[in-house]
Write a protein that holds these residues in place. Structure first.
Motif, PDB file in Angstrom:
ATOM      1  N   SER A   1       1.001  -1.177   0.179  1.00 37.03           N
ATOM      2  CA  SER A   1      -0.092  -0.015   0.055  1.00 37.03           C
ATOM      3  C   SER A   1       0.807   1.423  -0.022  1.00 37.03           C
ATOM      4  O   SER A   1       0.445   2.242  -0.405  1.00 37.03           O
ATOM      5  CB  SER A   1      -0.833   0.052   1.235  1.00 37.03           C
ATOM      6  N   GLY A   2       2.289   1.157   0.120  1.00 35.22           N
ATOM      7  CA  GLY A   2       2.773   2.179   0.304  1.00 35.22           C
ATOM      8  C   GLY A   2       2.795   2.964   1.770  1.00 35.22           C
ATOM      9  O   GLY A   2       3.490   3.949   1.915  1.00 35.22           O
ATOM     10  N   LYS A   3       2.012   2.438   2.700  1.00 35.57           N
ATOM     11  CA  LYS A   3       1.783   2.949   3.990  1.00 35.57           C
ATOM     12  C   LYS A   3       2.189   2.066   5.017  1.00 35.57           C
ATOM     13  O   LYS A   3       1.696   0.904   5.175  1.00 35.57           O
ATOM     14  CB  LYS A   3       0.374   3.473   4.139  1.00 35.57           C
ATOM     15  N   VAL A   4       3.001   2.441   6.023  1.00 31.01           N
ATOM     16  CA  VAL A   4       3.349   1.750   7.240  1.00 31.01           C
ATOM     17  C   VAL A   4       3.200   2.451   8.275  1.00 31.01           C
ATOM     18  O   VAL A   4       3.359   3.615   8.636  1.00 31.01           O
ATOM     19  CB  VAL A   4       5.179   1.187   7.231  1.00 31.01           C
ATOM     20  N   GLY A   5       2.707   1.498   9.335  1.00 25.91           N
ATOM     21  CA  GLY A   5       2.253   2.102  10.624  1.00 25.91           C
ATOM     22  C   GLY A   5       3.525   1.713  11.729  1.00 25.91           C
ATOM     23  O   GLY A   5       3.919   0.611  11.703  1.00 25.91           O
ATOM     24  N   LEU A   6       3.920   2.679  12.536  1.00 27.80           N
ATOM     25  CA  LEU A   6       4.914   2.599  13.583  1.00 27.80           C
ATOM     26  C   LEU A   6       4.210   3.019  14.739  1.00 27.80           C
ATOM     27  O   LEU A   6       4.100   3.880  15.126  1.00 27.80           O
ATOM     28  CB  LEU A   6       6.109   3.575  13.181  1.00 27.80           C
ATOM     29  N   LEU A   7       4.291   1.962  15.654  1.00 23.07           N
ATOM     30  CA  LEU A   7       3.784   2.040  17.135  1.00 23.07           C
ATOM     31  C   LEU A   7       4.802   2.112  18.050  1.00 23.07           C
ATOM     32  O   LEU A   7       5.622   1.107  18.044  1.00 23.07           O
ATOM     33  CB  LEU A   7       2.576   1.017  17.344  1.00 23.07           C
ATOM     34  N   ALA A   8       5.025   3.147  18.793  1.00 27.83           N
ATOM     35  CA  ALA A   8       6.386   3.051  19.673  1.00 27.83           C
ATOM     36  C   ALA A   8       6.035   4.194  20.740  1.00 27.83           C
ATOM     37  O   ALA A   8       4.968   4.912  20.738  1.00 27.83           O
ATOM     38  CB  ALA A   8       7.459   3.739  18.984  1.00 27.83           C
ATOM     39  N   THR A   9       6.789   4.411  21.634  1.00 24.48           N
ATOM     40  CA  THR A   9       6.599   5.235  22.699  1.00 24.48           C
ATOM     41  C   THR A   9       7.052   6.697  22.174  1.00 24.48           C
ATOM     42  O   THR A   9       7.758   6.932  21.172  1.00 24.48           O
ATOM     43  CB  THR A   9       7.774   5.143  24.061  1.00 24.48           C
ATOM     44  N   LYS A  10       6.839   7.650  23.000  1.00 23.29           N
ATOM     45  CA  LYS A  10       6.906   9.124  22.453  1.00 23.29           C
ATOM     46  C   LYS A  10       8.422   9.609  22.243  1.00 23.29           C
ATOM     47  O   LYS A  10       8.628  10.127  21.633  1.00 23.29           O
ATOM     48  CB  LYS A  10       6.352   9.836  23.542  1.00 23.29           C
ATOM     49  N   VAL A  11       9.191   8.912  23.473  1.00 21.31           N
ATOM     50  CA  VAL A  11      10.496   9.468  23.322  1.00 21.31           C
ATOM     51  C   VAL A  11      11.367   8.563  22.028  1.00 21.31           C
ATOM     52  O   VAL A  11      12.055   9.158  21.341  1.00 21.31           O
ATOM     53  CB  VAL A  11      11.427   8.719  24.667  1.00 21.31           C
ATOM     54  N   THR A  12      10.649   7.288  21.752  1.00 19.47           N
ATOM     55  CA  THR A  12      11.276   6.718  20.597  1.00 19.47           C
ATOM     56  C   THR A  12      10.963   7.480  19.314  1.00 19.47           C
ATOM     57  O   THR A  12      11.580   7.610  18.443  1.00 19.47           O
ATOM     58  CB  THR A  12      10.986   5.197  20.423  1.00 19.47           C
ATOM     59  N   LEU A  13       9.647   7.924  19.140  1.00 16.83           N
ATOM     60  CA  LEU A  13       9.239   8.425  17.896  1.00 16.83           C
ATOM     61  C   LEU A  13       9.665   9.743  17.762  1.00 16.83           C
ATOM     62  O   LEU A  13       9.770  10.038  16.653  1.00 16.83           O
ATOM     63  CB  LEU A  13       7.659   8.845  18.191  1.00 16.83           C
ATOM     64  N   GLU A  14      10.439  10.550  18.946  1.00 16.39           N
ATOM     65  CA  GLU A  14      10.797  11.715  18.502  1.00 16.39           C
ATOM     66  C   GLU A  14      12.413  11.820  18.623  1.00 16.39           C
ATOM     67  O   GLU A  14      13.058  13.005  18.634  1.00 16.39           O
ATOM     68  CB  GLU A  14      10.589  12.631  19.890  1.00 16.39           C
ATOM     69  N   SER A  15      12.968  10.635  18.531  1.00 13.61           N
ATOM     70  CA  SER A  15      14.532  10.427  18.398  1.00 13.61           C
ATOM     71  C   SER A  15      14.888  10.624  17.227  1.00 13.61           C
ATOM     72  O   SER A  15      14.418  10.541  16.196  1.00 13.61           O
ATOM     73  CB  SER A  15      14.795   9.073  18.955  1.00 13.61           C
ATOM     74  N   ARG A  16      16.402  11.164  17.350  1.00 16.25           N
ATOM     75  CA  ARG A  16      17.080  11.361  15.835  1.00 16.25           C
ATOM     76  C   ARG A  16      17.259   9.828  15.087  1.00 16.25           C
ATOM     77  O   ARG A  16      17.349   9.898  14.108  1.00 16.25           O
ATOM     78  CB  ARG A  16      18.252  12.367  16.330  1.00 16.25           C
ATOM     79  N   ARG A  17      17.494   9.061  16.147  1.00 11.60           N
ATOM     80  CA  ARG A  17      17.965   7.682  15.488  1.00 11.60           C
ATOM     81  C   ARG A  17      16.842   7.053  14.779  1.00 11.60           C
ATOM     82  O   ARG A  17      17.168   6.499  13.800  1.00 11.60           O
ATOM     83  CB  ARG A  17      18.303   6.699  16.755  1.00 11.60           C
ATOM     84  N   LEU A  18      15.562   7.258  15.124  1.00 15.09           N
ATOM     85  CA  LEU A  18      14.413   6.840  14.379  1.00 15.09           C
ATOM     86  C   LEU A  18      14.122   7.674  13.114  1.00 15.09           C
ATOM     87  O   LEU A  18      13.911   7.041  12.101  1.00 15.09           O
ATOM     88  CB  LEU A  18      13.022   6.765  15.127  1.00 15.09           C
ATOM     89  N   LYS A  19      14.471   8.835  13.219  1.00 13.39           N
ATOM     90  CA  LYS A  19      14.367   9.929  12.154  1.00 13.39           C
ATOM     91  C   LYS A  19      15.091   9.489  11.104  1.00 13.39           C
ATOM     92  O   LYS A  19      14.831   9.193   9.778  1.00 13.39           O
ATOM     93  CB  LYS A  19      14.521  11.161  12.511  1.00 13.39           C
ATOM     94  N   ALA A  20      16.665   9.045  11.477  1.00 14.88           N
ATOM     95  CA  ALA A  20      17.413   8.440  10.498  1.00 14.88           C
ATOM     96  C   ALA A  20      17.148   7.297   9.952  1.00 14.88           C
ATOM     97  O   ALA A  20      17.330   7.116   8.641  1.00 14.88           O
ATOM     98  CB  ALA A  20      18.911   8.520  11.136  1.00 14.88           C
ATOM     99  N   LEU A  21      16.642   6.246  10.568  1.00 15.14           N
ATOM    100  CA  LEU A  21      16.402   4.913  10.192  1.00 15.14           C
ATOM    101  C   LEU A  21      14.991   5.206   9.164  1.00 15.14           C
ATOM    102  O   LEU A  21      15.205   4.600   8.198  1.00 15.14           O
ATOM    103  CB  LEU A  21      15.664   4.198  11.336  1.00 15.14           C
ATOM    104  N   ILE A  22      14.057   6.094   9.178  1.00 17.71           N
ATOM    105  CA  ILE A  22      13.195   6.398   8.301  1.00 17.71           C
ATOM    106  C   ILE A  22      13.856   6.883   7.091  1.00 17.71           C
ATOM    107  O   ILE A  22      13.297   6.720   5.963  1.00 17.71           O
ATOM    108  CB  ILE A  22      11.990   7.138   9.003  1.00 17.71           C
ATOM    109  N   GLU A  23      14.536   7.836   7.251  1.00 16.78           N
ATOM    110  CA  GLU A  23      15.114   8.534   6.188  1.00 16.78           C
ATOM    111  C   GLU A  23      16.199   7.558   5.392  1.00 16.78           C
ATOM    112  O   GLU A  23      16.049   7.634   4.064  1.00 16.78           O
ATOM    113  CB  GLU A  23      16.183   9.732   6.536  1.00 16.78           C
ATOM    114  N   ASN A  24      16.641   6.810   5.951  1.00 16.09           N
ATOM    115  CA  ASN A  24      17.743   5.940   5.295  1.00 16.09           C
ATOM    116  C   ASN A  24      16.892   4.701   4.556  1.00 16.09           C
ATOM    117  O   ASN A  24      17.242   3.889   3.508  1.00 16.09           O
ATOM    118  CB  ASN A  24      18.700   5.190   6.453  1.00 16.09           C
ATOM    119  N   TYR A  25      15.921   4.121   5.164  1.00 18.82           N
ATOM    120  CA  TYR A  25      15.106   3.087   4.723  1.00 18.82           C
ATOM    121  C   TYR A  25      13.801   3.276   4.193  1.00 18.82           C
ATOM    122  O   TYR A  25      13.306   2.043   3.857  1.00 18.82           O
ATOM    123  CB  TYR A  25      15.309   2.050   5.759  1.00 18.82           C
ATOM    124  N   ALA A  26      12.969   4.086   4.599  1.00 20.85           N
ATOM    125  CA  ALA A  26      11.657   4.260   4.184  1.00 20.85           C
ATOM    126  C   ALA A  26      11.248   5.638   3.694  1.00 20.85           C
ATOM    127  O   ALA A  26      10.180   6.156   3.760  1.00 20.85           O
ATOM    128  CB  ALA A  26      10.873   4.021   5.316  1.00 20.85           C
TER     129      ALA A  26
END
Length: 256
Positions: free
Chosen positions: A104-129
């Motif tokens: 569908s081209g749409k992915v849901g990510l369920l996580a804690t607030k701190v994880t969702l706001e982290s630079r590490r997650l942002k980089a993960l999404i930018e690199n792979y999604a």
């Protein structure tokens, strides 16, 4: 011996996968339940607790450390790798396989607030999604329900529905469970999401990584028993462990 820690019992989803792949491998699990959940705490405190626990486990003989907590990985794994002389394996949301698998081209990510706001997650999404839409949703209250062993209560079902329905409305076909507590709610999530939604969590990948690093540890320490410690042990948490795993171990107190 392999050290493993989480803010609470959620990391047992990783413990379960590692134990299944390497049944003779001794695991030392620490639950920092006195400060659970980490998802609502500031970065400085998460880093401090992670370093305290990591140093304690290294000093106690752990030859490899698994950060069985998405929030602690997002905030503190770099600090742990700098501070410790043993290998450190983190846990990251399965964004890459979800992005590859989505139709569908749409992915849901369920996580804690701190994880969702982290630079590490942002980089993960930018690199792979970067080519898919990743819809972020906090799992409000879910960690607390798992810690209490409330895996299928009416209150837990309501919280799961509140977290999952926005994904369904958005048309996702992959839901990434970005907290190690959430796999214990998979039956509820599947019941609400339906059979066409794939759930992804990283425990099996973490177990494979541990296996690749733990050969010498496995040979040397195979007769060492598992250890479970908590900074706030209670009969309630022991009962919750039994509900999560189908069995429980004695939980020793730990002051840090």
């Amino acid at each position: 011996m392999i050290g493993m820690f989480d803010s609470g019992l959620g990391g047992l989803s990783v413990w379960r996968a590692v134990s299944a792949l390497l049944p003779e491998l001794p695991l030392w699990y620490v639950a920092d339940q006195a400060r659970a959940p980490y998802g609502g705490r500031d970065h400085g405190e998460i880093i401090d607790r992670s370093l305290r626990i990591g140093r304690h486990m290294q000093a106690g003989g752990a030859e490899l450390l698994v950060v069985a907590c998405n929030t602690a990985t997002a905030v503190a794994v770099t600090h742990l790798r700098r501070a410790l002389s043993i290998p450190v394996v983190g846990v990251e949301p399965a964004v890459k396989p979800a992005a590859i698998a989505t139709k569908s081209g749409k992915v849901g990510l369920l996580a804690t607030k701190v994880t969702l706001e982290s630079r590490r997650l942002k980089a993960l999404i930018e690199n792979y999604a970067a080519d898919v839409e990743v819809i972020l949703q906090p799992g409000t209250g879910l960690v607390e329900q798992v810690e209490a062993g409330e895996l299928d209560s009416a209150d837990t079902r309501a919280l799961v529905a509140a977290a999952i329905v926005p994904f369904l409305n958005a048309g996702v076909d992959q839901i990434v469970l970005g907290c190690t507590h959430y796999p214990f709610l998979s039956p509820l999530i599947r019941d609400i999401a339906g059979p066409d939604i794939e759930l992804l969590e990283p425990a099996t990948a973490v177990a494979r990584r541990v296996s690749s690093l733990a050969g010498p540890v496995h040979r040397v320490c195979r007769d060492t028993p598992h250890q479970f410690m908590s900074t706030a042990p209670s009969q309630r948490s022991t009962l919750a462990m039994h509900r999560m795993l189908g069995f429980s171990f004695p939980v020793m107190p730990l002051q840090l």
